[in-house]
Design a protein around this motif. Sequence first.
Motif, PDB file in Angstrom:
ATOM      1  N   ILE A 183       7.525  -2.149   7.978  1.00 54.23           N
ATOM      2  CA  ILE A 183       7.352  -2.799   6.005  1.00 54.23           C
ATOM      3  C   ILE A 183       7.448  -4.079   5.510  1.00 54.23           C
ATOM      4  CG2 ILE A 183       9.220  -2.973   4.407  1.00 54.23           C
ATOM      5  CD1 ILE A 183      10.972  -0.441   5.522  1.00 54.23           C
ATOM      6  N   ALA A 184       7.543  -5.066   6.389  1.00 55.24           N
ATOM      7  CA  ALA A 184       7.517  -6.479   6.740  1.00 55.24           C
ATOM      8  C   ALA A 184       5.490  -6.459   6.271  1.00 55.24           C
ATOM      9  CB  ALA A 184       7.742  -7.432   7.990  1.00 55.24           C
ATOM     10  N   SER A 185       5.107  -6.021   7.118  1.00 55.90           N
ATOM     11  CA  SER A 185       3.489  -5.715   7.162  1.00 55.90           C
ATOM     12  C   SER A 185       2.710  -5.244   5.698  1.00 55.90           C
ATOM     13  CB  SER A 185       2.846  -4.647   8.325  1.00 55.90           C
ATOM     14  OG  SER A 185       3.087  -5.481   9.604  1.00 55.90           O
ATOM     15  N   VAL A 186       3.110  -3.888   5.809  1.00 55.56           N
ATOM     16  CA  VAL A 186       2.920  -3.168   4.036  1.00 55.56           C
ATOM     17  C   VAL A 186       3.517  -4.214   3.387  1.00 55.56           C
ATOM     18  CG1 VAL A 186       3.568  -1.249   2.712  1.00 55.56           C
ATOM     19  CG2 VAL A 186       3.581  -1.386   4.989  1.00 55.56           C
ATOM     20  N   ALA A 187       4.740  -4.935   2.803  1.00 57.62           N
ATOM     21  CA  ALA A 187       4.968  -6.133   1.912  1.00 57.62           C
ATOM     22  C   ALA A 187       4.102  -6.934   2.273  1.00 57.62           C
ATOM     23  CB  ALA A 187       6.338  -6.916   2.534  1.00 57.62           C
ATOM     24  N   ARG A 188       3.239  -7.469   2.712  1.00 62.80           N
ATOM     25  CA  ARG A 188       2.167  -8.395   2.919  1.00 62.80           C
ATOM     26  C   ARG A 188       0.833  -8.618   2.755  1.00 62.80           C
ATOM     27  NH1 ARG A 188       1.539 -13.734   2.745  1.00 62.80           N
ATOM     28  NH2 ARG A 188       2.821 -14.117   4.206  1.00 62.80           N
ATOM     29  N   ALA A 189       0.816  -6.558   2.897  1.00 61.44           N
ATOM     30  CA  ALA A 189      -0.488  -6.530   1.828  1.00 61.44           C
ATOM     31  C   ALA A 189      -0.307  -6.076   0.527  1.00 61.44           C
ATOM     32  CB  ALA A 189      -0.663  -4.810   2.927  1.00 61.44           C
ATOM     33  N   VAL A 190       0.577  -5.947   0.614  1.00 59.09           N
ATOM     34  CA  VAL A 190       0.996  -6.206  -0.911  1.00 59.09           C
ATOM     35  C   VAL A 190       0.794  -6.584  -1.924  1.00 59.09           C
ATOM     36  CG1 VAL A 190       3.368  -5.242  -2.858  1.00 59.09           C
ATOM     37  CG2 VAL A 190       2.834  -3.613  -0.759  1.00 59.09           C
ATOM     38  N   ILE A 191       1.976  -8.212  -1.082  1.00 58.07           N
ATOM     39  CA  ILE A 191       1.539  -9.080  -1.633  1.00 58.07           C
ATOM     40  C   ILE A 191       0.513 -10.179  -2.173  1.00 58.07           C
ATOM     41  CG2 ILE A 191       1.936 -11.618  -1.929  1.00 58.07           C
ATOM     42  CD1 ILE A 191       4.562 -10.650  -0.822  1.00 58.07           C
ATOM     43  N   ASP A 192      -0.713  -9.225  -0.786  1.00 58.87           N
ATOM     44  CA  ASP A 192      -1.926 -10.232  -0.517  1.00 58.87           C
ATOM     45  C   ASP A 192      -3.074  -9.849  -1.350  1.00 58.87           C
ATOM     46  OD1 ASP A 192      -1.185 -12.000   0.876  1.00 58.87           O
ATOM     47  OD2 ASP A 192      -1.914 -11.220   3.128  1.00 58.87           O
ATOM     48  N   SER A 193      -3.033  -7.835  -1.723  1.00 59.42           N
ATOM     49  CA  SER A 193      -3.782  -7.226  -2.892  1.00 59.42           C
ATOM     50  C   SER A 193      -2.814  -6.581  -3.821  1.00 59.42           C
ATOM     51  CB  SER A 193      -3.973  -5.758  -1.690  1.00 59.42           C
ATOM     52  OG  SER A 193      -4.981  -4.897  -2.113  1.00 59.42           O
ATOM     53  N   ASN A 194      -3.546  -6.477  -5.149  1.00 60.89           N
ATOM     54  CA  ASN A 194      -3.429  -6.104  -6.600  1.00 60.89           C
ATOM     55  C   ASN A 194      -3.956  -4.814  -6.397  1.00 60.89           C
ATOM     56  OD1 ASN A 194      -2.879  -8.593  -7.510  1.00 60.89           O
ATOM     57  ND2 ASN A 194      -5.053  -8.849  -7.481  1.00 60.89           N
ATOM     58  N   GLN A 232      11.716   2.497  -2.203  1.00 59.64           N
ATOM     59  CA  GLN A 232      11.307   3.990  -1.744  1.00 59.64           C
ATOM     60  C   GLN A 232       9.627   3.737  -1.469  1.00 59.64           C
ATOM     61  OE1 GLN A 232      13.138   7.018  -3.424  1.00 59.64           O
ATOM     62  NE2 GLN A 232      14.818   6.207  -3.954  1.00 59.64           N
ATOM     63  N   LEU A 233       8.915   3.269  -2.210  1.00 57.28           N
ATOM     64  CA  LEU A 233       7.673   3.126  -1.503  1.00 57.28           C
ATOM     65  C   LEU A 233       7.049   2.983  -0.941  1.00 57.28           C
ATOM     66  CD1 LEU A 233       6.181   2.788  -4.814  1.00 57.28           C
ATOM     67  CD2 LEU A 233       5.929   4.816  -3.954  1.00 57.28           C
ATOM     68  N   LEU A 234       7.643   1.109  -0.616  1.00 57.12           N
ATOM     69  CA  LEU A 234       7.444   0.931   1.085  1.00 57.12           C
ATOM     70  C   LEU A 234       7.747   1.457   2.122  1.00 57.12           C
ATOM     71  CD1 LEU A 234       8.346  -3.130  -0.791  1.00 57.12           C
ATOM     72  CD2 LEU A 234       6.093  -2.559   0.002  1.00 57.12           C
ATOM     73  N   GLN A 235       8.845   1.935   2.194  1.00 56.31           N
ATOM     74  CA  GLN A 235       9.050   2.471   3.423  1.00 56.31           C
ATOM     75  C   GLN A 235       8.477   3.863   3.495  1.00 56.31           C
ATOM     76  OE1 GLN A 235      12.869   3.631   1.542  1.00 56.31           O
ATOM     77  NE2 GLN A 235      14.087   2.136   2.764  1.00 56.31           N
ATOM     78  N   LYS A 236       8.260   4.544   2.529  1.00 56.74           N
ATOM     79  CA  LYS A 236       6.826   5.480   2.955  1.00 56.74           C
ATOM     80  C   LYS A 236       5.463   5.445   3.600  1.00 56.74           C
ATOM     81  CE  LYS A 236       4.630   9.257   0.506  1.00 56.74           C
ATOM     82  NZ  LYS A 236       4.851   9.742  -1.456  1.00 56.74           N
ATOM     83  N   GLN A 237       5.400   4.280   2.519  1.00 59.16           N
ATOM     84  CA  GLN A 237       3.908   3.468   3.143  1.00 59.16           C
ATOM     85  C   GLN A 237       3.900   3.436   4.404  1.00 59.16           C
ATOM     86  OE1 GLN A 237       1.137   3.541   1.576  1.00 59.16           O
ATOM     87  NE2 GLN A 237      -0.468   2.251   2.965  1.00 59.16           N
ATOM     88  N   TRP A 288       9.877  -6.801  -6.010  1.00 61.37           N
ATOM     89  CA  TRP A 288       9.526  -6.905  -7.167  1.00 61.37           C
ATOM     90  C   TRP A 288       8.370  -7.109  -7.669  1.00 61.37           C
ATOM     91  CZ3 TRP A 288      13.171  -6.329 -10.055  1.00 61.37           C
ATOM     92  CH2 TRP A 288      14.914  -6.509  -9.458  1.00 61.37           C
ATOM     93  N   ILE A 289       6.585  -6.877  -7.373  1.00 60.40           N
ATOM     94  CA  ILE A 289       5.140  -7.049  -7.387  1.00 60.40           C
ATOM     95  C   ILE A 289       5.907  -5.129  -7.772  1.00 60.40           C
ATOM     96  CG2 ILE A 289       3.238  -6.764  -6.298  1.00 60.40           C
ATOM     97  CD1 ILE A 289       4.090  -9.415  -4.950  1.00 60.40           C
ATOM     98  N   ILE A 290       5.774  -4.384  -6.708  1.00 66.96           N
ATOM     99  CA  ILE A 290       5.449  -3.476  -7.194  1.00 66.96           C
ATOM    100  C   ILE A 290       6.213  -2.797  -8.684  1.00 66.96           C
ATOM    101  CG2 ILE A 290       6.337  -0.575  -6.146  1.00 66.96           C
ATOM    102  CD1 ILE A 290       6.046  -2.444  -3.237  1.00 66.96           C
ATOM    103  N   VAL A 291       7.761  -3.144  -8.037  1.00 66.48           N
ATOM    104  CA  VAL A 291       8.884  -2.748 -10.064  1.00 66.48           C
ATOM    105  C   VAL A 291       7.883  -2.789 -10.727  1.00 66.48           C
ATOM    106  CG1 VAL A 291      10.546  -3.506 -11.464  1.00 66.48           C
ATOM    107  CG2 VAL A 291      10.923  -3.520  -8.834  1.00 66.48           C
ATOM    108  N   LYS A 292       7.612  -4.681 -11.290  1.00 64.12           N
ATOM    109  CA  LYS A 292       6.369  -4.935 -12.363  1.00 64.12           C
ATOM    110  C   LYS A 292       5.218  -3.893 -12.225  1.00 64.12           C
ATOM    111  CE  LYS A 292       7.739  -9.778 -12.697  1.00 64.12           C
ATOM    112  NZ  LYS A 292       8.159 -11.187 -12.714  1.00 64.12           N
ATOM    113  N   ARG A 293       4.371  -4.024 -11.774  1.00 64.33           N
ATOM    114  CA  ARG A 293       3.176  -3.384 -11.613  1.00 64.33           C
ATOM    115  C   ARG A 293       3.257  -2.257 -12.134  1.00 64.33           C
ATOM    116  NH1 ARG A 293       0.383  -4.181  -5.967  1.00 64.33           N
ATOM    117  NH2 ARG A 293       0.692  -5.967  -6.645  1.00 64.33           N
ATOM    118  N   LYS A 294       4.697  -1.152 -11.382  1.00 70.79           N
ATOM    119  CA  LYS A 294       4.052   0.369 -11.449  1.00 70.79           C
ATOM    120  C   LYS A 294       5.291   0.832 -12.430  1.00 70.79           C
ATOM    121  CE  LYS A 294       2.512   2.172  -7.486  1.00 70.79           C
ATOM    122  NZ  LYS A 294       1.601   2.416  -8.228  1.00 70.79           N
ATOM    123  N   SER A 295       6.260  -0.443 -12.784  1.00 66.93           N
ATOM    124  CA  SER A 295       7.486  -0.395 -14.166  1.00 66.93           C
ATOM    125  C   SER A 295       8.349   0.408 -14.331  1.00 66.93           C
ATOM    126  CB  SER A 295       6.385  -0.104 -15.892  1.00 66.93           C
ATOM    127  OG  SER A 295       6.341  -0.566 -15.641  1.00 66.93           O
TER     128      SER A 295
END
Length: 204
Positions: free
Chosen positions: A190-201, A177-182, A162-169
């Motif tokens: 995916i959980a590690s990538v998600a944590r990085a998304v939450i911790d980094s803008n 799909q972006l999380l899976q690609k990353q 939901w952070i990505i949804v709001k950030r990228k509209s």
Amino acid sequence: MTPSNSQHLSLPDAPQKILVADDELLVVQGIMGLLKTLGFEIIGPCKNGEEAIALVREDRPDMALLDIQMPIMDGMQAAQIIFHEYDIPVVMLTAYSDDTFLRNSIAAGVFGYLLKPASKEQLSAGLSVAWKRYLDHVDQRSKIVDLRQRLDDRKLIEQAKWIIVKRKSISEPEAMQLLQKQSRSSRKSIASVARAVIDSNDLL
């Protein structure tokens, strides 16, 4: 303490080192003799619960066989410490078979009990059943830990999505799909990538 899955996988199919604690000399000599004929390595004997805990700390047996009535610290008190602090299963030697004793044993983390005097066959069967109960307990505990981890991971992924949804509209499926690609490109979960998304803008 809670063992990791790797600790669980390293547990033997049967106990090998048994700590023995009983303040009655003739009883403990008989028990130790039977254990030797069954092929167990013996730690002890101990005359009270405090000695048993000290030897558990020093030698780390696979299982402890304790008399319930001992001076200084009784078997039930020692069992609570041995199991809850060192994660070593306990079998009680006792002359009691009433319901109150059984309830107290379960609360203390005792996985079996043997009525004195125990024969070689009773000793072998009792230790085997208690060890199986302990392995089942560790299995169940590991499953609970794994389930909690999966639930925590799911929460992280939902939050990051939901952070990505709001950030990228973008839509929710596109964010996933972006999380899976990353995850694939970075070779991270995916959980590690998600944590990085939450911790980094800046990420994603």
